[in-house]
Design a protein around this motif. Structure first.
Motif, PDB file in Angstrom:
ATOM      1  N   MET A   1      20.181  14.704   7.275  1.00  0.00           N
ATOM      2  CA  MET A   1      19.426  13.434   7.246  1.00  0.00           C
ATOM      3  C   MET A   1      18.386  13.473   6.133  1.00  0.00           C
ATOM      4  SD  MET A   1      17.247  11.672  10.335  1.00  0.00           S
ATOM      5  CE  MET A   1      16.337  10.177  10.050  1.00  0.00           C
ATOM      6  N   ALA A   2      18.353  12.444   5.335  1.00  0.00           N
ATOM      7  CA  ALA A   2      17.411  12.391   4.215  1.00  0.00           C
ATOM      8  C   ALA A   2      15.974  12.264   4.721  1.00  0.00           C
ATOM      9  CB  ALA A   2      17.746  11.217   3.301  1.00  0.00           C
ATOM     10  N   TRP A   3      15.080  12.945   4.020  1.00  0.00           N
ATOM     11  CA  TRP A   3      13.666  12.849   4.367  1.00  0.00           C
ATOM     12  C   TRP A   3      13.112  11.536   3.830  1.00  0.00           C
ATOM     13  CZ3 TRP A   3       9.209  12.852   1.190  1.00  0.00           C
ATOM     14  CH2 TRP A   3       8.007  12.988   1.887  1.00  0.00           C
ATOM     15  N   LEU A   4      12.441  10.807   4.699  1.00  0.00           N
ATOM     16  CA  LEU A   4      11.879   9.511   4.313  1.00  0.00           C
ATOM     17  C   LEU A   4      10.375   9.645   4.154  1.00  0.00           C
ATOM     18  CD1 LEU A   4      13.899   7.173   6.704  1.00  0.00           C
ATOM     19  CD2 LEU A   4      14.259   7.515   4.254  1.00  0.00           C
ATOM     20  N   SER A   5       9.854   9.086   3.096  1.00  0.00           N
ATOM     21  CA  SER A   5       8.425   9.182   2.807  1.00  0.00           C
ATOM     22  C   SER A   5       7.700   7.921   3.254  1.00  0.00           C
ATOM     23  CB  SER A   5       8.210   9.401   1.313  1.00  0.00           C
ATOM     24  OG  SER A   5       8.715   8.296   0.580  1.00  0.00           O
ATOM     25  N   THR A   6       6.382   7.949   3.126  1.00  0.00           N
ATOM     26  CA  THR A   6       5.554   6.767   3.359  1.00  0.00           C
ATOM     27  C   THR A   6       5.115   6.246   2.000  1.00  0.00           C
ATOM     28  OG1 THR A   6       4.778   7.626   5.478  1.00  0.00           O
ATOM     29  CG2 THR A   6       3.478   5.878   4.466  1.00  0.00           C
ATOM     30  N   GLU A   7       5.504   5.018   1.697  1.00  0.00           N
ATOM     31  CA  GLU A   7       5.266   4.452   0.374  1.00  0.00           C
ATOM     32  C   GLU A   7       4.333   3.256   0.471  1.00  0.00           C
ATOM     33  OE1 GLU A   7       9.327   3.601  -0.444  1.00  0.00           O
ATOM     34  OE2 GLU A   7       9.721   5.548  -1.364  1.00  0.00           O
ATOM     35  N   PHE A   8       3.384   3.210  -0.445  1.00  0.00           N
ATOM     36  CA  PHE A   8       2.402   2.119  -0.515  1.00  0.00           C
ATOM     37  C   PHE A   8       2.617   1.371  -1.824  1.00  0.00           C
ATOM     38  CE2 PHE A   8      -2.228   1.073  -1.642  1.00  0.00           C
ATOM     39  CZ  PHE A   8      -2.203  -0.131  -0.968  1.00  0.00           C
ATOM     40  N   TYR A   9       3.108   0.138  -1.710  1.00  0.00           N
ATOM     41  CA  TYR A   9       3.356  -0.706  -2.865  1.00  0.00           C
ATOM     42  C   TYR A   9       2.155  -1.629  -3.059  1.00  0.00           C
ATOM     43  CZ  TYR A   9       8.193   0.835  -2.299  1.00  0.00           C
ATOM     44  OH  TYR A   9       9.332   1.592  -2.174  1.00  0.00           O
ATOM     45  N   PHE A  10       1.538  -1.570  -4.228  1.00  0.00           N
ATOM     46  CA  PHE A  10       0.287  -2.306  -4.402  1.00  0.00           C
ATOM     47  C   PHE A  10       0.033  -2.626  -5.868  1.00  0.00           C
ATOM     48  CE2 PHE A  10      -0.715   1.941  -5.494  1.00  0.00           C
ATOM     49  CZ  PHE A  10      -1.913   1.979  -6.176  1.00  0.00           C
ATOM     50  N   TYR A  11      -0.926  -3.531  -6.056  1.00  0.00           N
ATOM     51  CA  TYR A  11      -1.400  -3.907  -7.381  1.00  0.00           C
ATOM     52  C   TYR A  11      -2.919  -3.801  -7.350  1.00  0.00           C
ATOM     53  CZ  TYR A  11      -2.480  -6.903 -11.408  1.00  0.00           C
ATOM     54  OH  TYR A  11      -2.979  -7.404 -12.590  1.00  0.00           O
ATOM     55  N   LYS A  12      -3.493  -3.025  -8.237  1.00  0.00           N
ATOM     56  CA  LYS A  12      -4.931  -2.744  -8.175  1.00  0.00           C
ATOM     57  C   LYS A  12      -5.783  -3.994  -8.310  1.00  0.00           C
ATOM     58  CE  LYS A  12      -4.529   2.000  -9.921  1.00  0.00           C
ATOM     59  NZ  LYS A  12      -4.876   2.935 -11.024  1.00  0.00           N
ATOM     60  N   GLY A  13      -5.251  -5.004  -8.997  1.00  0.00           N
ATOM     61  CA  GLY A  13      -6.014  -6.236  -9.178  1.00  0.00           C
ATOM     62  C   GLY A  13      -6.049  -7.133  -7.962  1.00  0.00           C
ATOM     63  N   SER A  14      -5.380  -6.744  -6.880  1.00  0.00           N
ATOM     64  CA  SER A  14      -5.319  -7.544  -5.651  1.00  0.00           C
ATOM     65  C   SER A  14      -6.351  -7.070  -4.642  1.00  0.00           C
ATOM     66  CB  SER A  14      -3.911  -7.439  -5.039  1.00  0.00           C
ATOM     67  OG  SER A  14      -3.922  -7.771  -3.666  1.00  0.00           O
ATOM     68  N   ALA A  15      -7.186  -7.992  -4.166  1.00  0.00           N
ATOM     69  CA  ALA A  15      -8.214  -7.643  -3.188  1.00  0.00           C
ATOM     70  C   ALA A  15      -7.622  -7.111  -1.877  1.00  0.00           C
ATOM     71  CB  ALA A  15      -9.111  -8.851  -2.921  1.00  0.00           C
ATOM     72  N   PRO A  16      -6.593  -7.753  -1.288  1.00  0.00           N
ATOM     73  CA  PRO A  16      -6.006  -7.199  -0.059  1.00  0.00           C
ATOM     74  C   PRO A  16      -5.430  -5.801  -0.258  1.00  0.00           C
ATOM     75  CG  PRO A  16      -5.370  -9.494  -0.318  1.00  0.00           C
ATOM     76  CD  PRO A  16      -6.024  -9.091  -1.601  1.00  0.00           C
ATOM     77  N   CYS A  17      -4.885  -5.526  -1.442  1.00  0.00           N
ATOM     78  CA  CYS A  17      -4.384  -4.178  -1.723  1.00  0.00           C
ATOM     79  C   CYS A  17      -5.523  -3.171  -1.725  1.00  0.00           C
ATOM     80  CB  CYS A  17      -3.667  -4.147  -3.066  1.00  0.00           C
ATOM     81  SG  CYS A  17      -2.077  -4.999  -3.087  1.00  0.00           S
ATOM     82  N   ARG A  18      -6.663  -3.564  -2.271  1.00  0.00           N
ATOM     83  CA  ARG A  18      -7.808  -2.659  -2.301  1.00  0.00           C
ATOM     84  C   ARG A  18      -8.273  -2.336  -0.881  1.00  0.00           C
ATOM     85  NH1 ARG A  18      -8.942  -5.912  -7.011  1.00  0.00           N
ATOM     86  NH2 ARG A  18     -10.450  -7.285  -5.999  1.00  0.00           N
ATOM     87  N   SER A  19      -8.233  -3.331  -0.001  1.00  0.00           N
ATOM     88  CA  SER A  19      -8.626  -3.105   1.398  1.00  0.00           C
ATOM     89  C   SER A  19      -7.739  -2.054   2.054  1.00  0.00           C
ATOM     90  CB  SER A  19      -8.548  -4.420   2.195  1.00  0.00           C
ATOM     91  OG  SER A  19      -9.448  -5.376   1.700  1.00  0.00           O
ATOM     92  N   VAL A  20      -6.425  -2.211   1.900  1.00  0.00           N
ATOM     93  CA  VAL A  20      -5.484  -1.274   2.515  1.00  0.00           C
ATOM     94  C   VAL A  20      -5.619   0.110   1.902  1.00  0.00           C
ATOM     95  CG1 VAL A  20      -3.046  -0.738   2.868  1.00  0.00           C
ATOM     96  CG2 VAL A  20      -3.865  -3.081   3.162  1.00  0.00           C
ATOM     97  N   TRP A  21      -5.827   0.161   0.606  1.00  0.00           N
ATOM     98  CA  TRP A  21      -5.962   1.462  -0.065  1.00  0.00           C
ATOM     99  C   TRP A  21      -7.158   2.225   0.491  1.00  0.00           C
ATOM    100  CZ3 TRP A  21      -6.269   2.081  -6.126  1.00  0.00           C
ATOM    101  CH2 TRP A  21      -5.786   3.356  -6.482  1.00  0.00           C
ATOM    102  N   MET A  22      -8.275   1.539   0.729  1.00  0.00           N
ATOM    103  CA  MET A  22      -9.440   2.198   1.326  1.00  0.00           C
ATOM    104  C   MET A  22      -9.120   2.715   2.726  1.00  0.00           C
ATOM    105  SD  MET A  22     -12.814   0.052   0.061  1.00  0.00           S
ATOM    106  CE  MET A  22     -12.193  -1.619   0.336  1.00  0.00           C
TER     107      MET A  22
END
Length: 240
Positions: A1-22
């Protein structure tokens, strides 16, 4: 079984992305950070639309489980990854959690919405903000100013940091990018300043994105000015 990672898709210029990144940094979740460049329309590419048919960022793919909408992502991350040390970010007590949820919904439906509506002409067309929507933004800032009681602690809801702080701070960084002065909202300004100074990951998650947004907005405004100047010169030339 392939190992599955946790991936975060984001754009630094996006305010909601900054919230999740924090939130990710606060929970110390090990993720693969994958940039989605909205200026290059990466979010419209087939591979991303298959991931998220709404083609919005941020997106979390946690070992194959895909979720979008920033506040839902933060709730999920806390539900799955919070430890005893970090449970305060999204308390399990129903009343405390209810207070956090209330602020998340206030941010989504009132505060951030007011920012988007007032600044829509500037964000998308390089034009001045919509004066008819300014009172909506001021009213939402008034609400937030009254919600905060720094006598009870340094954070939105007292002496413990929560994901509500991340959500609202993300929205505040959008005001920073738009160079909107909110110092007259004393509690909002003091709270945002304290949190920015205290969070060790604030600069990494927010500073570059704010500057990216400033640069994009300035470029839009410059394009408008050049087009107006070109039209003015053409008009003068046509009168000869």
């Amino acid at each position: 079984m392939a190992w599955l990672s946790t991936e975060f898709y984001f754009y630094k210029g996006s305010a909601p992305c900054r919230s999740v990144w924090m939130c990710i940094k606060a929970l110390k979740v090990d993720v693969e950070e994958k940039t989605v460049d909205l200026l290059k329309c990466d979010n419209k590419r087939p591979w991303f639309v298959r991931l998220n048919p709404q083609h919005t960022v941020p997106v979390l793919s946690d070992q194959g489980y895909v979720l979008w909408e920033s506040r839902a992502i933060m709730q999920y991350l806390c539900n799955k990854y919070a430890t005893e040390e970090t449970q305060h970010l999204y308390p399990t007590d129903p009343e405390q959690r209810g207070r956090v949820d209330r602020m998340l919904f206030f941010d989504m439906g009132t505060f951030y919405q007011a920012i988007k509506e007032y600044f829509a002409p500037k964000l998308y067309n390089g034009l001045p903000p919509d004066p008819d929507k300014e009172n909506m933004l001021k009213q939402s800032l008034d609400y937030l100013d009254n919600f905060i009681d720094l006598d009870q602690g340094n954070y939105l809801l007292g002496d413990k940091l929560t994901i509500a702080d991340f959500a609202l701070l993300g929205s505040i960084t959008e005001l920073d990018a738009l160079e909107y002065n909110y110092k007259c909202y004393g509690e909002v300004y003091k709270w945002s300043l304290k949190v920015k100074q205290e969070l060790p990951y604030y600069k990494k998650c927010c500073t570059e994105g704010i500057e990216m947004q400033k640069t994009r907005i300035k470029a839009l405004a410059d394009e408008v000015r050049k087009a107006e100047e070109k039209a003015r010169k053409a008009s003068i030339g046509g009168k000869k």
